[in-house]
Scaffold this motif. Structure first.
Motif, PDB file in Angstrom:
ATOM      1  N   GLU A  19     -26.758 -34.746  19.152  1.00 19.45           N
ATOM      2  CA  GLU A  19     -27.023 -36.020  18.486  1.00 19.45           C
ATOM      3  C   GLU A  19     -26.159 -36.153  17.237  1.00 19.45           C
ATOM      4  N   ARG A  20     -25.952 -35.041  16.550  1.00 22.30           N
ATOM      5  CA  ARG A  20     -25.105 -35.061  15.358  1.00 22.30           C
ATOM      6  C   ARG A  20     -23.645 -35.349  15.711  1.00 22.30           C
ATOM      7  N   GLY A  21     -23.196 -34.749  16.818  1.00 24.52           N
ATOM      8  CA  GLY A  21     -21.799 -34.922  17.196  1.00 24.52           C
ATOM      9  C   GLY A  21     -21.509 -36.260  17.836  1.00 24.52           C
ATOM     10  N   HIS A  22     -22.549 -36.934  18.332  1.00 20.69           N
ATOM     11  CA  HIS A  22     -22.367 -38.177  19.088  1.00 20.69           C
ATOM     12  C   HIS A  22     -21.674 -39.263  18.263  1.00 20.69           C
ATOM     13  N   GLU A  23     -21.999 -39.350  16.992  1.00 16.24           N
ATOM     14  CA  GLU A  23     -21.431 -40.403  16.147  1.00 16.24           C
ATOM     15  C   GLU A  23     -20.153 -39.972  15.441  1.00 16.24           C
ATOM     16  N   ARG A  24     -19.837 -38.682  15.492  1.00 15.96           N
ATOM     17  CA  ARG A  24     -18.715 -38.182  14.693  1.00 15.96           C
ATOM     18  C   ARG A  24     -17.504 -37.759  15.517  1.00 15.96           C
ATOM     19  N   TYR A  25     -17.731 -37.440  16.784  1.00 15.92           N
ATOM     20  CA  TYR A  25     -16.647 -36.931  17.620  1.00 15.92           C
ATOM     21  C   TYR A  25     -16.559 -37.707  18.927  1.00 15.92           C
ATOM     22  N   GLY A  26     -15.375 -37.665  19.525  1.00 14.65           N
ATOM     23  CA  GLY A  26     -15.172 -38.371  20.782  1.00 14.65           C
ATOM     24  C   GLY A  26     -14.891 -37.415  21.930  1.00 14.65           C
ATOM     25  N   ARG A  27     -15.075 -37.921  23.134  1.00 15.03           N
ATOM     26  CA  ARG A  27     -14.712 -37.180  24.345  1.00 15.03           C
ATOM     27  C   ARG A  27     -13.677 -38.011  25.083  1.00 15.03           C
ATOM     28  N   LEU A  28     -12.877 -37.352  25.887  1.00 17.36           N
ATOM     29  CA  LEU A  28     -11.846 -38.035  26.661  1.00 17.36           C
ATOM     30  C   LEU A  28     -11.877 -37.499  28.082  1.00 17.36           C
ATOM     31  N   HIS A  29     -12.200 -38.385  29.047  1.00 18.75           N
ATOM     32  CA  HIS A  29     -12.178 -38.015  30.457  1.00 18.75           C
ATOM     33  C   HIS A  29     -10.905 -38.571  31.088  1.00 18.75           C
ATOM     34  N   LEU A  30     -10.232 -37.734  31.851  1.00 24.17           N
ATOM     35  CA  LEU A  30      -8.971 -38.129  32.456  1.00 24.17           C
ATOM     36  C   LEU A  30      -9.100 -38.222  33.979  1.00 24.17           C
ATOM     37  N   PRO A  31      -8.583 -39.315  34.580  1.00 22.84           N
ATOM     38  CA  PRO A  31      -8.712 -39.543  36.031  1.00 22.84           C
ATOM     39  C   PRO A  31      -7.632 -38.820  36.829  1.00 22.84           C
ATOM     40  N   VAL A  32      -7.795 -37.521  36.986  1.00 24.87           N
ATOM     41  CA  VAL A  32      -6.791 -36.726  37.702  1.00 24.87           C
ATOM     42  C   VAL A  32      -7.281 -36.247  39.073  1.00 24.87           C
ATOM     43  N   ALA A  33      -8.512 -36.596  39.450  1.00 23.36           N
ATOM     44  CA  ALA A  33      -9.125 -36.053  40.671  1.00 23.36           C
ATOM     45  C   ALA A  33      -9.478 -37.173  41.659  1.00 23.36           C
ATOM     46  N   SER A  58     -11.962 -45.516  37.224  1.00 20.89           N
ATOM     47  CA  SER A  58     -10.615 -45.626  36.675  1.00 20.89           C
ATOM     48  C   SER A  58      -9.801 -46.663  37.437  1.00 20.89           C
ATOM     49  N   SER A  59      -8.881 -47.296  36.738  1.00 15.65           N
ATOM     50  CA  SER A  59      -7.990 -48.257  37.376  1.00 15.65           C
ATOM     51  C   SER A  59      -6.938 -47.568  38.226  1.00 15.65           C
ATOM     52  N   ARG A  60      -6.554 -46.355  37.840  1.00 17.69           N
ATOM     53  CA  ARG A  60      -5.558 -45.627  38.621  1.00 17.69           C
ATOM     54  C   ARG A  60      -5.664 -44.130  38.341  1.00 17.69           C
ATOM     55  N   ILE A  61      -5.081 -43.360  39.235  1.00 18.14           N
ATOM     56  CA  ILE A  61      -5.024 -41.907  39.095  1.00 18.14           C
ATOM     57  C   ILE A  61      -3.757 -41.544  38.337  1.00 18.14           C
ATOM     58  N   ILE A  62      -3.845 -40.529  37.479  1.00 18.74           N
ATOM     59  CA  ILE A  62      -2.668 -40.042  36.766  1.00 18.74           C
ATOM     60  C   ILE A  62      -2.463 -38.560  37.073  1.00 18.74           C
ATOM     61  N   THR A  63      -1.239 -38.096  36.880  1.00 25.12           N
ATOM     62  CA  THR A  63      -0.913 -36.703  37.145  1.00 25.12           C
ATOM     63  C   THR A  63      -1.422 -35.831  35.992  1.00 25.12           C
ATOM     64  N   LYS A  69      -0.305 -35.816  28.231  1.00 20.67           N
ATOM     65  CA  LYS A  69       0.335 -36.689  27.238  1.00 20.67           C
ATOM     66  C   LYS A  69      -0.692 -37.611  26.588  1.00 20.67           C
ATOM     67  N   ARG A  70      -1.654 -38.088  27.382  1.00 23.06           N
ATOM     68  CA  ARG A  70      -2.709 -38.939  26.820  1.00 23.06           C
ATOM     69  C   ARG A  70      -3.594 -38.155  25.864  1.00 23.06           C
ATOM     70  N   VAL A  71      -3.839 -36.892  26.193  1.00 25.98           N
ATOM     71  CA  VAL A  71      -4.630 -36.040  25.299  1.00 25.98           C
ATOM     72  C   VAL A  71      -3.898 -35.849  23.973  1.00 25.98           C
ATOM     73  N   LEU A  72      -2.603 -35.613  24.046  1.00 24.81           N
ATOM     74  CA  LEU A  72      -1.811 -35.430  22.827  1.00 24.81           C
ATOM     75  C   LEU A  72      -1.879 -36.658  21.927  1.00 24.81           C
ATOM     76  N   VAL A  73      -1.762 -37.833  22.511  1.00 31.07           N
ATOM     77  CA  VAL A  73      -1.833 -39.083  21.742  1.00 31.07           C
ATOM     78  C   VAL A  73      -3.234 -39.268  21.152  1.00 31.07           C
ATOM     79  N   ALA A  74      -4.247 -39.051  21.978  1.00 27.63           N
ATOM     80  CA  ALA A  74      -5.629 -39.285  21.534  1.00 27.63           C
ATOM     81  C   ALA A  74      -6.041 -38.343  20.419  1.00 27.63           C
ATOM     82  N   THR A  75      -5.657 -37.081  20.503  1.00 29.21           N
ATOM     83  CA  THR A  75      -6.055 -36.115  19.476  1.00 29.21           C
ATOM     84  C   THR A  75      -5.311 -36.338  18.171  1.00 29.21           C
ATOM     85  N   GLU A  76      -4.164 -36.964  18.239  1.00 33.00           N
ATOM     86  CA  GLU A  76      -3.452 -37.325  17.007  1.00 33.00           C
ATOM     87  C   GLU A  76      -4.156 -38.465  16.292  1.00 33.00           C
TER      88      GLU A  76
END
Length: 201
Positions: A19-33, A58-63, A69-76
């Protein structure tokens, strides 16, 4: 990381478990499967719209490389504490899932890796998940008895064999529960919408 420090980290930073982390941190799910090994009668993955923003749609699958690359952008840009794969198929039925997690683990050794699965392949894949450093797993269990499950699942595909009806539901449920027990025995943190006590009734 030791198990205790992992649990403390989840309590403090995992938006799905904390509950503490819910408002302070994000998660990122990637459509690779893309591939799924079961067919749920309620599942429709043929559309995508602005109202469908849950993991697994997801709208499309990514490699795996595109996903990294999306993780790198998001974590920045944001405070991302969890990187996960939830589909749109079943992550354990796709080699791309494991390729992606290997890339992320090398680039971000301290980030939480998360997985959501239907559980059919869990008994075969628990050790692989452990070797990849995955700590949190969601197992989707839609039924706890075969008579209910055979109304929910049209078929399952396991080791190249297509199963339907009672055979499919019994096989799937057995693998889900065995896999879940294997996860908890090895110290994974698991979540799902089911009642363990109801299994014996």
């Amino acid at each position: 990381m030791k198990k205790q420090s992992l649990e403390e980290g989840v309590i403090n930073t995992h938006p799905c478990f904390s509950e503490r982390g819910h408002e302070r941190y994000g998660r990122l799910h990637l459509p690779v499967a893309p591939v799924c090994n079961i067919s749920c009668n309620y599942c429709n993955r043929n559309y995508d719209c602005v109202n469908e923003s849950r993991p697994g749609v997801s709208s499309r699958i990514i490699t795996p490389l595109e996903a990294l690359k999306r993780v790198l952008v998001a974590t920045e840009r944001d405070r991302i504490s969890v990187i996960g794969v939830a589909g749109p198929g079943d992550p354990l039925a796709n080699e791309s899932t494991f390729n992606f997690f290997e890339l992320v683990r090398k680039e971000f050794p301290n980030i939480f890796l998360c997985l959501s699965t239907n559980g059919l392949l869990l008994p075969k894949k628990v050790e692989v998940l452990q070797d990849l450093g995955i700590f949190t797993v969601t197992v989707t269990i839609n039924a706890i008895n075969p008579s209910t499950a055979e109304k929910i699942y049209a078929w399952i595909l396991y080791d190249g064999k297509l199963m339907k009806g009672r055979e499919a539901s019994e096989y799937l449920l057995e693998n889900q529960w065995n896999g879940l027990e294997m996860l908890t025995d090895r110290g994974f943190l698991c979540k799902g919408k089911f009642c363990v006590n109801s299994r014996s009734k």
